[in-house]
Design a protein around this motif. Structure first.
Motif, PDB file in Angstrom:
ATOM      1  N   LYS A 466       0.865  -1.173   0.000  1.00 17.59           N
ATOM      2  CA  LYS A 466       0.000   0.000   0.000  1.00 17.59           C
ATOM      3  C   LYS A 466       0.909   1.232   0.000  1.00 17.59           C
ATOM      4  CE  LYS A 466      -3.861  -2.283   0.213  1.00 17.59           C
ATOM      5  NZ  LYS A 466      -4.809  -2.273  -0.933  1.00 17.59           N
ATOM      6  N   ILE A 467       0.867   1.997  -1.067  1.00 14.07           N
ATOM      7  CA  ILE A 467       1.843   3.071  -1.274  1.00 14.07           C
ATOM      8  C   ILE A 467       1.166   4.424  -1.098  1.00 14.07           C
ATOM      9  CG2 ILE A 467       3.515   4.028  -2.896  1.00 14.07           C
ATOM     10  CD1 ILE A 467       3.360   1.310  -4.374  1.00 14.07           C
ATOM     11  N   PRO A 468       1.728   5.326  -0.311  1.00 21.74           N
ATOM     12  CA  PRO A 468       1.147   6.665  -0.189  1.00 21.74           C
ATOM     13  C   PRO A 468       1.005   7.328  -1.561  1.00 21.74           C
ATOM     14  CG  PRO A 468       2.859   6.345   1.459  1.00 21.74           C
ATOM     15  CD  PRO A 468       2.917   5.158   0.541  1.00 21.74           C
ATOM     16  N   THR A 469      -0.124   7.959  -1.795  1.00 25.10           N
ATOM     17  CA  THR A 469      -0.379   8.593  -3.088  1.00 25.10           C
ATOM     18  C   THR A 469       0.703   9.621  -3.422  1.00 25.10           C
ATOM     19  OG1 THR A 469      -2.754   8.243  -2.920  1.00 25.10           O
ATOM     20  CG2 THR A 469      -2.021  10.006  -4.385  1.00 25.10           C
ATOM     21  N   GLY A 470       1.156  10.341  -2.411  1.00 24.01           N
ATOM     22  CA  GLY A 470       2.208  11.334  -2.652  1.00 24.01           C
ATOM     23  C   GLY A 470       3.484  10.701  -3.167  1.00 24.01           C
ATOM     24  N   ALA A 471       3.806   9.479  -2.697  1.00 21.70           N
ATOM     25  CA  ALA A 471       5.009   8.793  -3.172  1.00 21.70           C
ATOM     26  C   ALA A 471       4.864   8.401  -4.632  1.00 21.70           C
ATOM     27  CB  ALA A 471       5.272   7.564  -2.310  1.00 21.70           C
ATOM     28  N   VAL A 472       3.666   7.994  -5.048  1.00 23.06           N
ATOM     29  CA  VAL A 472       3.427   7.659  -6.455  1.00 23.06           C
ATOM     30  C   VAL A 472       3.591   8.896  -7.328  1.00 23.06           C
ATOM     31  CG1 VAL A 472       1.735   6.801  -8.108  1.00 23.06           C
ATOM     32  CG2 VAL A 472       1.896   5.746  -5.847  1.00 23.06           C
ATOM     33  N   VAL A 473       3.025  10.013  -6.868  1.00 21.34           N
ATOM     34  CA  VAL A 473       3.167  11.268  -7.619  1.00 21.34           C
ATOM     35  C   VAL A 473       4.643  11.666  -7.717  1.00 21.34           C
ATOM     36  CG1 VAL A 473       2.608  13.741  -7.623  1.00 21.34           C
ATOM     37  CG2 VAL A 473       0.850  12.048  -7.025  1.00 21.34           C
ATOM     38  N   GLY A 474       5.403  11.356  -6.672  1.00 17.95           N
ATOM     39  CA  GLY A 474       6.824  11.698  -6.661  1.00 17.95           C
ATOM     40  C   GLY A 474       7.630  11.001  -7.744  1.00 17.95           C
ATOM     41  N   ILE A 514      -7.448  13.990 -10.100  1.00 17.00           N
ATOM     42  CA  ILE A 514      -6.696  15.149 -10.535  1.00 17.00           C
ATOM     43  C   ILE A 514      -7.124  16.388  -9.745  1.00 17.00           C
ATOM     44  CG2 ILE A 514      -8.311  15.695 -12.426  1.00 17.00           C
ATOM     45  CD1 ILE A 514      -5.801  16.535 -14.055  1.00 17.00           C
ATOM     46  N   GLY A 515      -6.154  17.094  -9.204  1.00 14.76           N
ATOM     47  CA  GLY A 515      -6.428  18.293  -8.419  1.00 14.76           C
ATOM     48  C   GLY A 515      -6.887  18.017  -7.004  1.00 14.76           C
ATOM     49  N   TYR A 516      -6.957  16.738  -6.623  1.00 13.46           N
ATOM     50  CA  TYR A 516      -7.436  16.396  -5.275  1.00 13.46           C
ATOM     51  C   TYR A 516      -6.698  15.153  -4.802  1.00 13.46           C
ATOM     52  CZ  TYR A 516     -10.699  15.312  -1.458  1.00 13.46           C
ATOM     53  OH  TYR A 516     -11.252  15.043  -0.227  1.00 13.46           O
ATOM     54  N   LEU A 517      -5.432  15.325  -4.418  1.00 14.25           N
ATOM     55  CA  LEU A 517      -4.600  14.188  -4.045  1.00 14.25           C
ATOM     56  C   LEU A 517      -5.097  13.477  -2.800  1.00 14.25           C
ATOM     57  CD1 LEU A 517      -0.979  15.535  -4.755  1.00 14.25           C
ATOM     58  CD2 LEU A 517      -2.461  14.156  -6.220  1.00 14.25           C
ATOM     59  N   ASP A 518      -5.902  14.168  -1.973  1.00 14.26           N
ATOM     60  CA  ASP A 518      -6.411  13.546  -0.758  1.00 14.26           C
ATOM     61  C   ASP A 518      -7.567  12.591  -1.026  1.00 14.26           C
ATOM     62  OD1 ASP A 518      -4.567  14.945   0.716  1.00 14.26           O
ATOM     63  OD2 ASP A 518      -5.918  16.598   1.176  1.00 14.26           O
ATOM     64  N   PHE A 519      -7.968  12.442  -2.295  1.00 12.37           N
ATOM     65  CA  PHE A 519      -9.072  11.538  -2.651  1.00 12.37           C
ATOM     66  C   PHE A 519      -8.800  10.129  -2.116  1.00 12.37           C
ATOM     67  CE2 PHE A 519     -10.244   8.221  -5.799  1.00 12.37           C
ATOM     68  CZ  PHE A 519     -11.621   8.254  -5.642  1.00 12.37           C
ATOM     69  N   ALA A 520      -7.561   9.674  -2.251  1.00 15.86           N
ATOM     70  CA  ALA A 520      -7.176   8.362  -1.720  1.00 15.86           C
ATOM     71  C   ALA A 520      -5.787   8.483  -1.120  1.00 15.86           C
ATOM     72  CB  ALA A 520      -7.189   7.296  -2.812  1.00 15.86           C
ATOM     73  N   GLU A 521      -5.645   8.053   0.129  1.00 19.62           N
ATOM     74  CA  GLU A 521      -4.354   8.188   0.803  1.00 19.62           C
ATOM     75  C   GLU A 521      -3.324   7.213   0.271  1.00 19.62           C
ATOM     76  OE1 GLU A 521      -4.836   7.840   4.973  1.00 19.62           O
ATOM     77  OE2 GLU A 521      -5.933   9.735   5.200  1.00 19.62           O
ATOM     78  N   GLU A 522      -3.786   6.040  -0.210  1.00 23.57           N
ATOM     79  CA  GLU A 522      -2.864   5.001  -0.641  1.00 23.57           C
ATOM     80  C   GLU A 522      -3.261   4.450  -2.006  1.00 23.57           C
ATOM     81  OE1 GLU A 522      -1.381   3.082   3.578  1.00 23.57           O
ATOM     82  OE2 GLU A 522      -3.188   2.262   2.637  1.00 23.57           O
ATOM     83  N   GLN A 523      -2.261   3.885  -2.693  1.00 17.14           N
ATOM     84  CA  GLN A 523      -2.478   3.271  -4.000  1.00 17.14           C
ATOM     85  C   GLN A 523      -1.862   1.882  -4.008  1.00 17.14           C
ATOM     86  OE1 GLN A 523      -4.165   4.808  -6.521  1.00 17.14           O
ATOM     87  NE2 GLN A 523      -4.435   6.687  -5.307  1.00 17.14           N
ATOM     88  N   SER A 524      -2.423   1.016  -4.836  1.00 14.79           N
ATOM     89  CA  SER A 524      -1.823  -0.284  -5.134  1.00 14.79           C
ATOM     90  C   SER A 524      -1.403  -0.285  -6.595  1.00 14.79           C
ATOM     91  CB  SER A 524      -2.815  -1.426  -4.875  1.00 14.79           C
ATOM     92  OG  SER A 524      -3.139  -1.510  -3.502  1.00 14.79           O
ATOM     93  N   LEU A 525      -0.270  -0.902  -6.882  1.00 14.41           N
ATOM     94  CA  LEU A 525       0.222  -1.024  -8.247  1.00 14.41           C
ATOM     95  C   LEU A 525      -0.216  -2.365  -8.813  1.00 14.41           C
ATOM     96  CD1 LEU A 525       3.878   0.322  -7.802  1.00 14.41           C
ATOM     97  CD2 LEU A 525       1.776   1.598  -8.268  1.00 14.41           C
ATOM     98  N   ILE A 526      -0.793  -2.339 -10.006  1.00 12.62           N
ATOM     99  CA  ILE A 526      -1.332  -3.536 -10.626  1.00 12.62           C
ATOM    100  C   ILE A 526      -0.698  -3.734 -11.994  1.00 12.62           C
ATOM    101  CG2 ILE A 526      -3.434  -4.693 -11.438  1.00 12.62           C
ATOM    102  CD1 ILE A 526      -4.992  -2.942  -9.473  1.00 12.62           C
TER     103      ILE A 526
END
Length: 550
Positions: A466-474, A514-526
């Motif tokens: 489970k990866i923080p959304t900010g890390a994915v954007v990074g 888009i424009g709302y990074l707080d929509f989901a705190e974490e992401q999964s890579l598929i």
């Protein structure tokens, strides 16, 4: 195009560029309108023809006029011969109340000949209000010849600050254009932080105007900051427009964007050995740079100081403050380029970019700032087929040495690139030992870089994280992109270009709003897969993903 040029500030630069690309066709089409009935169409055609002539196409306009007969030729000759100082609108602009001369920085004449009186300053503001991007009022050239450039730039900034304090009234938008006409590198340093935040203040159009201003100024520092915005700003729209402006500049110069970036790194007035001497009169200090291009100061005995001392009573009253101010500006400018250029060279290693021997020597080894990081890397030598034939480091005297520390000369026709550790093979430990012996710190992990082989267990671990959304954007800093927004503005994948003209795509769950990074705190890579990729690309993909899952 003539209509755009005369009326629409947002596309005036496009109209000028079009006219410059098609001068013959434009002149032939505009001359009948310029000699027609008085009115808007005639004024627009006259302005466009005048802009063509001012852009170096006077003979082209004259030849086109001759094609319509002697009367047309004479009339157009009169138009072009008119005193440009008399080119005034029917209704002169009114200066705003907030532009009070008493509150603005004085404009000084060259040679310490005093300051302009208030009435003359108001005339200068009127000239600025009459001017348009690409079409400055002719009287400004006389002002610039008579006045101190630094003083004019400071005046322009004080005028901008008054406009800013008044709430950026749109009818006085000429104040922004004025910065491009009389501004200097310090104007660029002051304006760039504002350009970066304006989109978040519902001022995207003003930010885009700022990009045009930086490109129009065209100095090394201006283009450097434009490149910084293109590489690193949180507003994707602004980043895209900055890249577009840089692409336009590169196209004009016949370069690729990467080649332009090589040429955008200012030398900051450094000496050939990459240092800078700050003269305080009785004291002198020498500026050097570490592996992160962070400037440091040493005294006359070579002792490194924590900070540059402030001028004292025993220092020269003119030299010392100027030197102190210069160091302050240097720190700001170098900070703006350091991380970008370190990252650019790391991406050159990952993307296996190559330089020919001449560009390597001139743009990298010979650059007084960049060579501080160039000499901290191992460089590969490649033949015409792209095969690695050897490796080198750049010594303190800018000569080349191999892993045995023997002098080395580049073979004819060879190209050079930042070598990836996977390419070094069995020589990697020997190179690491050389750098350890010389206590050379690297600007980014190269010899000690983690490398990976395709491993299904590791890939499964990455997909399970489970990866923080900010890390994915990074990951965007490493050459990744977010996918195009889909339903409800959700970006459902990330992608990255890989060799062979292909794109690697990895799905995101639940995706980024888009424009709302707080929509989901974490992401999964598929769907993570490195099948079919060369070992270097596969290793770098896994390394990027491994870093954000830790």
């Amino acid at each position: 195009m003539a209509d755009w040029l005369a009326r629409l500030k947002s596309v005036r630069a496009i109209a000028l560029a079009w006219l410059a690309r098609h001068p013959e066709a434009a002149a032939r089409a505009l001359i009948p309108a310029a000699l027609g009935k008085p009115g808007a169409a005639r004024r627009q055609a006259e302005q466009a023809l005048t802009a063509l002539a001012a852009g170096g196409e006077r003979d082209t306009v004259a030849r086109a006029a001759a094609g319509y007969g002697p009367d047309a030729e004479a009339a157009i000759a009169d138009l072009l011969a008119a005193d440009p100082l008399d080119a005034l609108p029917a209704k002169m602009p009114t200066l705003p109340k907030w532009a009070d001369v008493a509150l603005l920085t004085p404009i000084h004449l060259r040679g310490d000949a005093g300051a302009l009186p208030a009435a003359a300053v108001r005339h200068v503001m009127t000239m600025l209000a009459l001017s348009r991007p690409g079409q400055p009022y002719a009287g400004l050239a006389l002002v610039q010849r008579a006045c101190d450039p630094h003083s004019l730039a400071n005046f322009g900034w004080s005028l901008f600050q008054r406009w800013q304090a008044a709430g950026y009234p749109s009818r006085e938008g000429w104040v922004m254009d004025a910065l491009g006409l009389i501004g200097d590198d310090e104007t660029v340093r002051r304006l760039t932080p504002l350009i970066r935040v304006w989109p978040g203040e519902n001022a995207y159009a003003r930010a885009v105007t700022g990009l045009d201003l930086l490109a129009g100024l065209g100095s090394d520092v201006a283009l450097m900051h434009l490149h910084g915005i293109a590489e690193k700003v949180k507003y994707s729209g602004l980043k895209s427009r900055a890249r577009q402006k840089l692409d336009e500049v590169a196209a004009e110069l016949g370069l690729t964007p990467q080649e332009l970036a090589d040429r955008l790194v200012p030398d900051f007035g450094l000496s050939a050995d990459g240092s800078l001497t700050l003269d305080y009169g009785r004291r002198r200090f020498v500026v050097g740079f570490d592996e992160q291009l962070k400037p440091y100061v040493a005294d006359g005995a070579g002792k490194r100081l924590k900070n540059l001392p402030k001028p004292g009573v025993n220092d020269d009253p003119e030299l010392a403050p100027a030197a102190y101010q210069r160091f302050a500006g240097l720190k700001k400018d170098v900070r703006a380029v350091a991380s970008d250029n370190i990252r650019r060279l790391e991406q050159a290693m990952v993307g296996r970019r190559r330089w020919n021997a001449e560009d390597f020597g001139r743009l990298l080894v010979g650059h007084p700032l960049l060579w501080h990081i160039v000499r901290r890397l191992v460089w590969g030598i490649y033949d015409s087929s792209g095969e690695l034939t050897g490796a080198l480091r750049v010594a303190e005297d800018r000569s080349f040495a191999d892993v045995e520390d023997d002098p080395l000369t580049l073979p004819d026709g060879a190209s050079v690139g930042v070598v990836h550790p996977l390419e070094l093979g069995e020589s990697l430990p020997a190179w690491a030992e050389v750098f350890a012996d010389y206590e050379i710190l690297q600007p980014f992990p190269q010899l000690g870089r983690e490398t990976y082989e395709p491993d299904q267990a590791l890939i499964a671990e990455i997909e399970a994280a489970k990866i923080p959304t900010g890390a994915v954007v990074g990951l965007e800093r490493r050459g990744w992109r977010r996918g195009a927004p889909q339903d409800a503005g959700i970006q459902g994948w990330i992608e990255r270009d890989v060799p062979g003209g292909r794109t690697l795509t990895i799905s995101l769950d639940p995706g980024i709003a888009i424009g709302y990074l707080d929509f989901a705190e974490e992401q999964s890579l598929i769907g993570v897969s490195v099948e079919g990729l060369d070992p270097i690309t596969a290793s770098e993909i896994i390394r990027d993903l491994r870093e954000i899952t830790r």
